[in-house]
Design an enzyme around this catalytic site. Structure first.
Site, PDB file in Angstrom:
ATOM      1  N   ALA A  11      57.058  42.177  52.901  1.00  0.00           N
ATOM      2  CA  ALA A  11      57.724  40.889  52.675  1.00  0.00           C
ATOM      3  C   ALA A  11      57.126  39.810  53.559  1.00  0.00           C
ATOM      4  O   ALA A  11      57.476  39.678  54.733  1.00  0.00           O
ATOM      5  CB  ALA A  11      59.230  41.036  52.920  1.00  0.00           C
ATOM      6  N   GLY A  66      45.039  45.785  51.956  1.00  0.00           N
ATOM      7  CA  GLY A  66      45.808  45.733  50.709  1.00  0.00           C
ATOM      8  C   GLY A  66      44.974  45.190  49.554  1.00  0.00           C
ATOM      9  O   GLY A  66      45.080  45.649  48.422  1.00  0.00           O
ATOM     10  N   ARG A  67      44.126  44.191  49.864  1.00  0.00           N
ATOM     11  CA  ARG A  67      43.271  43.589  48.829  1.00  0.00           C
ATOM     12  C   ARG A  67      42.327  44.606  48.224  1.00  0.00           C
ATOM     13  O   ARG A  67      42.012  44.543  47.031  1.00  0.00           O
ATOM     14  CB  ARG A  67      42.450  42.466  49.450  1.00  0.00           C
ATOM     15  N   GLN A 107      40.105  41.494  21.944  1.00  0.00           N
ATOM     16  CA  GLN A 107      39.176  40.985  20.934  1.00  0.00           C
ATOM     17  C   GLN A 107      38.581  42.124  20.103  1.00  0.00           C
ATOM     18  O   GLN A 107      38.494  42.038  18.892  1.00  0.00           O
ATOM     19  CB  GLN A 107      38.051  40.200  21.637  1.00  0.00           C
ATOM     20  N   GLU A 149      48.576  38.980  46.592  1.00  0.00           N
ATOM     21  CA  GLU A 149      47.815  39.412  47.779  1.00  0.00           C
ATOM     22  C   GLU A 149      46.657  38.451  48.075  1.00  0.00           C
ATOM     23  O   GLU A 149      45.546  38.857  48.377  1.00  0.00           O
ATOM     24  CB  GLU A 149      47.358  40.869  47.622  1.00  0.00           C
TER      25      GLU A 149
END
Lengths: 381, 261
Positions: A126, A243-244, A337, A364
């Site tokens: 958070a 985290g990324r 597509q 993030e």
């Protein structure tokens, strides 16, 4: 076609085989139904926990799996490929353990970390607030020290697992000193004064609950402060660097799923007397999709290997997040597509994949923030 | 303490396309992903349940090429204690009888075996005769097609289910059991189990180590020969019946014409 992976050890190969089995047998068959019903897959997280997947990149002494990021991220990719909401949830849970694992005291780690990594508990992270997204330092949820506790008041926003999680790694304001006035608290779900607002009504990842987290004079014991007072923003950003990489891996998994679906469809769909995969207009589209998936995978793995060797990886993590999430948006759009009218219906999963690919470009750290991080590294190099 | 040997076979993944090799009509192992046969995961699960209910040791026994170590590791990561891997190029193309002889000799290497648990049939060869052959070779009672199993003291009780019905069987240990898909739901390994499997002993043996005559095994010594093999013809399109309110009648007429009703 399953991704062709180079893994460092036999155990890593067995771990990936287990992950694929869990993904194929236990996750993929439920994804569409749960997403449609906006049903949170709590039991599926428990199964991943029981299998030892909720603490993979953390040390064995606290119950983690001690696996390198290079391996953990590929596990994450396989899970996300079967079910993006679960992949993202696993990534968020892993990130929510970062602050305690890296900045907690020995006593704090011994007390809480084994349960957090053990598989029964699920975590949340958070940081954001409604007016503090990219500008995280502007957050205003206030923690006032009173005796041996903090009294927390304010609202956190966009909390993945809000109301579902067992613990919340929460950034709060302990002084008015801007970015250095922020601290990190490990908040238990049963904290009096803590509640979750009704879930957000989202475009995708609808099985993953996202809420505001409301603190109304919530009393958090002072021994739940992770790191020093004022170190919260630094801890938060450091968590996000890792985290990324998780989000990059999840996005590659999602793109791989879309590619697999598109290839399978193009092989069996016939027009003008031939499967459409034999038309260059379609096969080149598929080739570009495969190139995007595999280059994005290589990009996050490069960043992961740097992290595993203890080298700086912030720029590479931002590049991986930017490249992988943009690739997932493009690949999932192109998958729709390839499937044509069928792809636009909810009878096929690719329209869902396309909806799910949008938010990784946003959360993030938006992809604009990633560019800022990359550009700053170029400027100061 | 129950000393259990579980027979494990590595087979081509049923999710992938399975083929026979063109040269000798044996299984083309390179053409498909190789996995532990699903029925053997159930055999391992049953052995682990017996072990966990009391005391015991579970030994995995596998006859197969070098890469069958993957199947063995899976069984060990589920919780089996140790393994014997019989790997020998002379075994290539062995028929069921030769396989049973090798398995019997390998079981003889495990001291004080109480129970041998096998799958009722492998998903590749689908012969389904190896457990019975083993019982014959070892002179042990056979309880095959078992859907429920209990070990009590020195005996084993089993519900045997076939198309003829359910038979309640009881035998003294040691005994050979083969299980069906109804026996249990196998557990997934955990990452801890995967790490533990790395340290568990795997004994690799050749045909000579087992004292089996190499003139009794392999393709050249098989009792049957595959002369020809061709892939299953693709499914035909079938007949489409439009329902204009009389769909039921049309379906019934079709079934009558096919002499199905």
């Amino acid at each position: 076609m399953p991704a062709d992976r180079l893994l460092p050890t036999t155990e890593a190969e067995d771990l990936l085989a287990l992950t694929r089995e869990l993904a194929r047998e236990e996750l993929a068959p439920l994804a569409a139904e749960y997403e449609e019903a906006e049903r949170f897959p709590r039991e599926q997280f428990r199964l991943l926990g029981k299998s030892g997947l909720l603490g993979l990149p953390y040390p064995e002494r606290w119950g983690g799996g001690d696996v390198p990021y290079e391996v953990y991220l590929q596990v994450l990719e396989e899970i996300a490929s079967a079910w993006m909401s679960v992949g993202v949830g696993l990534s968020v849970h892993t990130m929510s353990c970062f602050a305690l694992a890296h900045h907690g005291t020995e006593a704090q780690r011994e007390r809480w970390l084994p349960a957090m990594l053990g598989g029964d508990l699920l975590g949340a992270y958070a940081l954001s607030e409604s007016h503090a997204g990219s500008d995280a330092a502007a957050l205003s949820t206030r923690a006032r020290r009173e005796g041996d506790a903090y009294l927390v008041t304010g609202a956190k926003a966009w909390i993945t697992h809000g109301g579902q999680a067992d613990f919340y790694t929460t950034m709060v304001r302990t002084s008015d000193d801007g970015g250095t006035g922020i601290s990190c608290l490990l908040v238990d779900r049963d904290t009096p004064g803590l509640s979750a607002a009704p879930p957000e009504r989202k475009m995708g990842l609808t099985a993953s609950t996202t809420t505001q987290l409301l603190f109304d004079n919530a009393r958090v014991d002072a021994d739940r402060l992770l790191g020093e007072e004022g170190a919260g923003l630094r801890i938060a950003l450091e968590s996000l660097n890792s985290g990324r990489l998780g989000i990059a891996a999840c996005s590659v998994g999602l793109a791989q799923a879309a590619l697999d679906e598109a290839v399978a469809y193009a092989k069996q769909r016939t027009q003008f007397g031939s499967p459409i995969i034999e038309f260059q207009g379609v096969e080149f589209l598929l080739a570009d999709m495969a190139a995007a998936v595999e280059s994005a995978r290589a990009t996050y793995l490069e960043a992961a290997r740097r992290r595993d060797r203890g080298l700086p990886f912030q720029r590479q993590a931002s590049i991986a997040k930017l490249v992988a999430t943009d690739a997932a948006m493009k690949v999932t759009t192109d998958a729709v597509q390839v499937l044509g009218g069928a792809g636009y219906t909810r009878d096929f999963p690719v329209e869902r994949y396309m909806r799910e690919a949008k938010v990784p470009q946003i959360f993030e750290g938006t992809n604009q923030i990633q560019r800022l991080v990359i550009a700053r590294a170029l400027r100061t190099a | 303490m129950t000393n259990i040997v579980v027979l494990v076979k590595q087979v081509p993944d049923t999710y992938s396309e399975r083929k026979l090799s063109e040269s000798d009509h044996t299984l083309d192992r390179e053409s498909a992903d190789a996995v532990i046969d699903e029925i053997n995961e159930r055999s391992v699960e049953e052995a682990l349940k017996i072990k966990e209910a009391g005391e015991g040791e579970v030994t995995v026994l596998c006859v197969g090429p070098d890469r069958a170590t993957d199947a063995i590791r899976k069984a060990l990561s589920m919780g089996a204690d140790k393994a014997i891997h019989v790997s020998d190029e002379s075994l290539h193309g062995s028929d069921m009888l030769a396989t049973a002889k090798v398995l019997a000799a390998a079981i003889g290497k495990v001291e004080g075996v109480d129970l041998v648990i096998a799958g009722n049939e492998a998903s590749d060869g689908r012969g389904g005769a190896v457990p019975a052959m083993l019982a014959e070779l070892l002179g042990l009672p056979q309880l095959t097609h078992v859907r429920q199993l209990t070990v009590e003291g020195g005996s084993v009780k089993a519900d045997r289910e076939t198309e003829e019905g359910i038979t309640h069987l009881e035998a003294n240990l040691p005994a050979i059991v083969s299980v069906t898909e109804k026996i249990n739901e196998p557990r997934y390994p955990s990452f801890k189990g995967i790490m533990a499997a790395k340290k568990k002993p795997v004994e690799t043996l050749t045909v000579a180590d087992l004292g089996v005559d190499s003139g009794e095994v392999g393709l050249g010594n098989a009792w049957s020969t595959v002369l020809e093999a061709s892939p299953k013809p693709p499914r035909t399109a079938g007949e489409r019946v439009e329902d204009d309110g009389d769909g039921g009648t049309k379906v019934a007429e079709y079934l009558v014409a096919q002499k199905l009703i």
